[in-house]
Design a protein around this motif. Structure first.
Motif, PDB file in Angstrom:
ATOM      1  N   ASN A 252       3.038  12.762 -14.494  1.00  0.00           N
ATOM      2  CA  ASN A 252       1.618  12.717 -14.099  1.00  0.00           C
ATOM      3  C   ASN A 252       1.047  11.298 -14.157  1.00  0.00           C
ATOM      4  O   ASN A 252      -0.142  11.114 -13.884  1.00  0.00           O
ATOM      5  CB  ASN A 252       0.799  13.628 -15.013  1.00  0.00           C
ATOM      6  N   LYS A 253       1.909  10.340 -14.501  1.00  0.00           N
ATOM      7  CA  LYS A 253       1.422   8.966 -14.668  1.00  0.00           C
ATOM      8  C   LYS A 253       2.327   7.958 -13.963  1.00  0.00           C
ATOM      9  O   LYS A 253       2.633   6.892 -14.492  1.00  0.00           O
ATOM     10  CB  LYS A 253       1.304   8.629 -16.155  1.00  0.00           C
ATOM     11  N   ILE A 254       2.771   8.314 -12.766  1.00  0.00           N
ATOM     12  CA  ILE A 254       3.610   7.417 -11.956  1.00  0.00           C
ATOM     13  C   ILE A 254       2.716   6.669 -10.969  1.00  0.00           C
ATOM     14  O   ILE A 254       2.002   7.290 -10.167  1.00  0.00           O
ATOM     15  CB  ILE A 254       4.692   8.193 -11.193  1.00  0.00           C
ATOM     16  N   GLY A 255       2.741   5.361 -11.026  1.00  0.00           N
ATOM     17  CA  GLY A 255       1.907   4.557 -10.134  1.00  0.00           C
ATOM     18  C   GLY A 255       2.725   3.588  -9.299  1.00  0.00           C
ATOM     19  O   GLY A 255       3.936   3.420  -9.491  1.00  0.00           O
ATOM     20  N   LEU A 256       2.070   2.942  -8.347  1.00  0.00           N
ATOM     21  CA  LEU A 256       2.706   1.993  -7.439  1.00  0.00           C
ATOM     22  C   LEU A 256       2.017   0.641  -7.547  1.00  0.00           C
ATOM     23  O   LEU A 256       0.782   0.574  -7.566  1.00  0.00           O
ATOM     24  CB  LEU A 256       2.613   2.483  -5.994  1.00  0.00           C
ATOM     25  N   ILE A 257       2.813  -0.408  -7.609  1.00  0.00           N
ATOM     26  CA  ILE A 257       2.275  -1.771  -7.562  1.00  0.00           C
ATOM     27  C   ILE A 257       2.931  -2.466  -6.378  1.00  0.00           C
ATOM     28  O   ILE A 257       4.138  -2.711  -6.377  1.00  0.00           O
ATOM     29  CB  ILE A 257       2.565  -2.542  -8.860  1.00  0.00           C
ATOM     30  N   GLY A 258       2.152  -2.756  -5.348  1.00  0.00           N
ATOM     31  CA  GLY A 258       2.697  -3.358  -4.137  1.00  0.00           C
ATOM     32  C   GLY A 258       2.152  -4.752  -3.911  1.00  0.00           C
ATOM     33  O   GLY A 258       0.945  -4.992  -4.031  1.00  0.00           O
ATOM     34  N   HIS A 259       3.058  -5.674  -3.590  1.00  0.00           N
ATOM     35  CA  HIS A 259       2.655  -7.060  -3.315  1.00  0.00           C
ATOM     36  C   HIS A 259       2.700  -7.331  -1.824  1.00  0.00           C
ATOM     37  O   HIS A 259       3.681  -7.022  -1.154  1.00  0.00           O
ATOM     38  CB  HIS A 259       3.579  -8.033  -4.046  1.00  0.00           C
ATOM     39  N   SER A 260       1.624  -7.915  -1.281  1.00  0.00           N
ATOM     40  CA  SER A 260       1.565  -8.306   0.123  1.00  0.00           C
ATOM     41  C   SER A 260       1.792  -7.085   1.020  1.00  0.00           C
ATOM     42  O   SER A 260       0.987  -6.150   0.984  1.00  0.00           O
ATOM     43  CB  SER A 260       2.576  -9.422   0.394  1.00  0.00           C
ATOM     44  N   GLU A 261       2.899  -7.039   1.777  1.00  0.00           N
ATOM     45  CA  GLU A 261       3.148  -5.838   2.579  1.00  0.00           C
ATOM     46  C   GLU A 261       3.283  -4.607   1.679  1.00  0.00           C
ATOM     47  O   GLU A 261       2.932  -3.492   2.083  1.00  0.00           O
ATOM     48  CB  GLU A 261       4.407  -5.990   3.426  1.00  0.00           C
ATOM     49  N   GLY A 262       3.787  -4.813   0.468  1.00  0.00           N
ATOM     50  CA  GLY A 262       3.859  -3.702  -0.484  1.00  0.00           C
ATOM     51  C   GLY A 262       2.490  -3.123  -0.780  1.00  0.00           C
ATOM     52  O   GLY A 262       2.347  -1.931  -1.081  1.00  0.00           O
ATOM     53  N   GLY A 263       1.444  -3.971  -0.688  1.00  0.00           N
ATOM     54  CA  GLY A 263       0.073  -3.506  -0.865  1.00  0.00           C
ATOM     55  C   GLY A 263      -0.438  -2.736   0.331  1.00  0.00           C
ATOM     56  O   GLY A 263      -1.479  -2.073   0.254  1.00  0.00           O
ATOM     57  N   LEU A 264       0.249  -2.837   1.436  1.00  0.00           N
ATOM     58  CA  LEU A 264      -0.034  -2.018   2.618  1.00  0.00           C
ATOM     59  C   LEU A 264       0.701  -0.676   2.507  1.00  0.00           C
ATOM     60  O   LEU A 264       0.187   0.367   2.895  1.00  0.00           O
ATOM     61  CB  LEU A 264       0.399  -2.781   3.873  1.00  0.00           C
ATOM     62  N   ILE A 265       1.912  -0.732   1.931  1.00  0.00           N
ATOM     63  CA  ILE A 265       2.761   0.454   1.817  1.00  0.00           C
ATOM     64  C   ILE A 265       2.256   1.419   0.750  1.00  0.00           C
ATOM     65  O   ILE A 265       2.278   2.644   0.932  1.00  0.00           O
ATOM     66  CB  ILE A 265       4.214   0.024   1.529  1.00  0.00           C
ATOM     67  N   ALA A 266       1.801   0.887  -0.382  1.00  0.00           N
ATOM     68  CA  ALA A 266       1.368   1.741  -1.493  1.00  0.00           C
ATOM     69  C   ALA A 266       0.310   2.774  -1.080  1.00  0.00           C
ATOM     70  O   ALA A 266       0.430   3.953  -1.446  1.00  0.00           O
ATOM     71  CB  ALA A 266       0.873   0.877  -2.655  1.00  0.00           C
ATOM     72  N   PRO A 267      -0.742   2.398  -0.335  1.00  0.00           N
ATOM     73  CA  PRO A 267      -1.716   3.411   0.081  1.00  0.00           C
ATOM     74  C   PRO A 267      -1.108   4.490   0.990  1.00  0.00           C
ATOM     75  O   PRO A 267      -1.515   5.655   0.925  1.00  0.00           O
ATOM     76  CB  PRO A 267      -2.776   2.592   0.836  1.00  0.00           C
ATOM     77  N   ILE A 268      -0.146   4.099   1.836  1.00  0.00           N
ATOM     78  CA  ILE A 268       0.505   5.095   2.698  1.00  0.00           C
ATOM     79  C   ILE A 268       1.184   6.150   1.834  1.00  0.00           C
ATOM     80  O   ILE A 268       1.048   7.359   2.057  1.00  0.00           O
ATOM     81  CB  ILE A 268       1.535   4.427   3.629  1.00  0.00           C
ATOM     82  N   VAL A 269       1.915   5.693   0.815  1.00  0.00           N
ATOM     83  CA  VAL A 269       2.624   6.612  -0.083  1.00  0.00           C
ATOM     84  C   VAL A 269       1.628   7.470  -0.854  1.00  0.00           C
ATOM     85  O   VAL A 269       1.822   8.680  -1.008  1.00  0.00           O
ATOM     86  CB  VAL A 269       3.527   5.831  -1.054  1.00  0.00           C
ATOM     87  N   ALA A 270       0.553   6.854  -1.328  1.00  0.00           N
ATOM     88  CA  ALA A 270      -0.441   7.585  -2.127  1.00  0.00           C
ATOM     89  C   ALA A 270      -1.104   8.705  -1.342  1.00  0.00           C
ATOM     90  O   ALA A 270      -1.485   9.731  -1.913  1.00  0.00           O
ATOM     91  CB  ALA A 270      -1.489   6.613  -2.655  1.00  0.00           C
ATOM     92  N   THR A 271      -1.262   8.524  -0.035  1.00  0.00           N
ATOM     93  CA  THR A 271      -1.897   9.568   0.784  1.00  0.00           C
ATOM     94  C   THR A 271      -0.923  10.674   1.171  1.00  0.00           C
ATOM     95  O   THR A 271      -1.347  11.743   1.605  1.00  0.00           O
ATOM     96  CB  THR A 271      -2.490   8.971   2.074  1.00  0.00           C
ATOM     97  N   LYS A 272       0.367  10.427   1.003  1.00  0.00           N
ATOM     98  CA  LYS A 272       1.380  11.419   1.386  1.00  0.00           C
ATOM     99  C   LYS A 272       2.036  12.099   0.187  1.00  0.00           C
ATOM    100  O   LYS A 272       2.756  13.083   0.357  1.00  0.00           O
ATOM    101  CB  LYS A 272       2.463  10.749   2.241  1.00  0.00           C
ATOM    102  N   ASN A 273       1.814  11.572  -1.010  1.00  0.00           N
ATOM    103  CA  ASN A 273       2.465  12.124  -2.195  1.00  0.00           C
ATOM    104  C   ASN A 273       1.456  12.235  -3.325  1.00  0.00           C
ATOM    105  O   ASN A 273       1.011  11.227  -3.884  1.00  0.00           O
ATOM    106  CB  ASN A 273       3.639  11.228  -2.607  1.00  0.00           C
ATOM    107  N   ASN A 274       1.093  13.445  -3.671  1.00  0.00           N
ATOM    108  CA  ASN A 274       0.071  13.680  -4.707  1.00  0.00           C
ATOM    109  C   ASN A 274       0.536  13.294  -6.102  1.00  0.00           C
ATOM    110  O   ASN A 274      -0.253  13.306  -7.048  1.00  0.00           O
ATOM    111  CB  ASN A 274      -0.360  15.150  -4.697  1.00  0.00           C
ATOM    112  N   SER A 275       1.828  12.987  -6.240  1.00  0.00           N
ATOM    113  CA  SER A 275       2.343  12.596  -7.556  1.00  0.00           C
ATOM    114  C   SER A 275       1.953  11.173  -7.935  1.00  0.00           C
ATOM    115  O   SER A 275       2.144  10.760  -9.082  1.00  0.00           O
ATOM    116  CB  SER A 275       3.869  12.728  -7.580  1.00  0.00           C
TER     117      SER A 275
END
Length: 473
Positions: A252-275
């Motif tokens: 319940n506490k898995i997060g994403l830290i994205g740098h540059s393009e990774g900061g573009l990718i993280a929101p995509i993942v967050a909207t597709k995976n409720n985890s």
């Protein structure tokens, strides 16, 4: 988002070794260390040739200290009078130059494919040693485990490193997502390993961290050149699913830290995976790719002292090219149009301006990068509609001297999108004096990156951990 020349140079510096004999009169002055700098526009790369003599033959290797690359074999050495040629055949590259009168300097050019870059090598007795004081040194006060996981959708196996705090879990966890270009798990570039620094710091502070080699990079399988940001988002989702199988991880506490393009990718993942429990955007984008690149080019050119007239000339050309790419539906027709646009632009420049850009072949060769699947997707992608759908907590930070993903414009758009989507749990922070890599900088220019000993600002690290501890309890 780094310059295409730099990526091309990074990709092609590779192996194989052949020896070449040279006349007795040339033995003493050739043997030793020769170093110089390649000016790649937005950045500089130091190049070092190490020449020794063994069993009557000369042996040469090349180092690229700013990339952390050492002992790259040189294929062949040719000396004809005052002329020298060092070949790296598999890289399709060579250095061609001429010795000065006292044989302490070789002035010439680095030739690689259609790229020709001036390069002067100077004989030196000093070894180039990069100072990277933040790199962690064992023993580590946490557990380090090499792991693999699979992207089942694309049938790709990934290799990475999981660092776990000592003590009883389950732990809060962060998955690190790299910026553009093929990156290893440490996001290693120019002698720096920012993801290693971040992973070490977070794990010492009680957060488990998974970092992994991009597809087709390091020990990970897959085909990087054919992938887009959407593919990389699927890879990150596979990392989330893998962590959910580990008993040490709080699912319940898995997060994403994205740098540059990774900061573009993280929101995509967050909207597709409720985890996904939270996301941290390090120099993440809030503007469409075409606007990012246009603004980036303008700011870097200005910081390099370019005239406003030439900045406008380049900006207008970029906009024209990007509009053509974004509106095209026929690849063959697009290629023909870009050929004409690049040739016409070059032919319309003065001789002085052409010299600054290099040969016509070098300039027009850049066109091929614009036709890659990744670039075409990035150019069109607008991150704002996705950011509007993000419901988990968000930390977006950027440096005030970031010239690649300018902070004010992008942080403003990120905040506006989150507000528009109704997300009230976010924090937007601009960190003073930091560049795109979150180093304390003077100008923010990419050519500074390798020269700065700091890899990742402690202020930025503390900002990240303090926010995670406050939001993910």
């Amino acid at each position: 988002m780094y310059s295409s020349k730099f990526k091309y140079f990074c990709t092609l510096l590779i192996l194989v070794l052949i020896f070449s004999t040279i006349t007795n009169a040339q033995r003493n002055f050739l043997r030793g260390t020769w170093s110089g700098k390649l000016n790649l526009g937005a950045t500089e790369l130091r190049v070092v040739f190490n020449i020794t003599r063994e069993k009557g033959k000369f042996k040469a290797t090349m180092d690229s200290p700013d990339q952390g690359a050492k002992d790259i074999p040189v294929d062949e050495i040719i000396i004809e009078g005052k002329n020298a040629t060092f070949k790296v055949n598999i890289a399709k590259a060579m250095f061609v130059g001429e010795f000065n009168d006292d044989n302490t300097q070789i002035t010439g050019k680095w030739i690689q494919g259609s790229n020709t870059i001036p390069l002067t090598l100077t004989k030196t007795e000093k070894k180039i040693v990069l100072k990277r004081p933040q790199e962690p040194k064992p023993p580590y006060p946490y557990l380090v485990e090499d792991v693999t996981f699979r992207n089942n959708k694309d049938n790709i196996k990934f290799a990475g490193t999981l660092t776990l705090p000592k003590g009883n879990g389950p732990f809060r966890t962060a998955i690190l997502i790299t910026g553009s270009g093929p990156q290893n798990r440490d996001e290693e570039l120019l002698g720096h390993k920012p993801f290693w620094i971040i992973a070490d710091y977070l794990t010492r502070n009680g957060v488990a961290v998974l970092r992994y080699d991009d597809r087709g990079t390091g020990k990970s399988e897959g085909d990087f050149p054919k992938a887009t940001s959407l593919d990389f988002a699927v890879d990150a989702m596979a990392a989330v699913e893998y962590l959910k199988t580990r008993k040490e991880i709080d699912v319940n506490k898995i997060g994403l830290i994205g740098h540059s393009e990774g900061g573009l990718i993280a929101p995509i993942v967050a909207t597709k995976n409720n985890s996904v429990a939270y996301i941290v955007l390090l120099a993440g984008t809030g503007l469409p790719g075409s606007e990012i690149i246009t603004l980036q080019s303008e700011l870097i050119s200005r910081a390099n002292g370019e005239t406003e007239e030439n900045i406008k000339l380049g900006k207008d050309f970029n906009i024209k090219v990007f509009n053509e790419i974004n509106s095209s539906t026929d690849d063959v027709d697009l290629k023909e149009k870009l050929d004409k646009m690049f040739n016409d632009f070059y032919d319309g420049l003065s001789e002085k301006e052409q010299k600054k850009l290099g040969s016509k072949e070098t300039f027009t060769a850049k066109e091929i990068n614009l036709l890659s699947p990744w670039f075409r997707y990035f150019l069109k992608y607008d991150p704002r509609p996705t950011l509007e759908k993000v419901k988990c907590p968000v930390l977006a930070i950027n440096g005030s001297k970031d010239l690649q993903v300018p902070s004010k414009e992008n942080l403003r758009e990120i905040e506006n999108a989150l507000k528009k989507g109704g997300n009230k749990n976010y924090q937007i922070i601009e960190l003073s004096e930091l560049n795109h890599l979150f180093q304390t900088a003077v100008t923010g220019l990419p050519m500074e990156y390798s020269k700065i000993t700091e890899t990742f600002s402690h202020t930025a690290l503390k900002t990240i951990i303090d926010w995670i501890k406050s939001e993910v309890k």
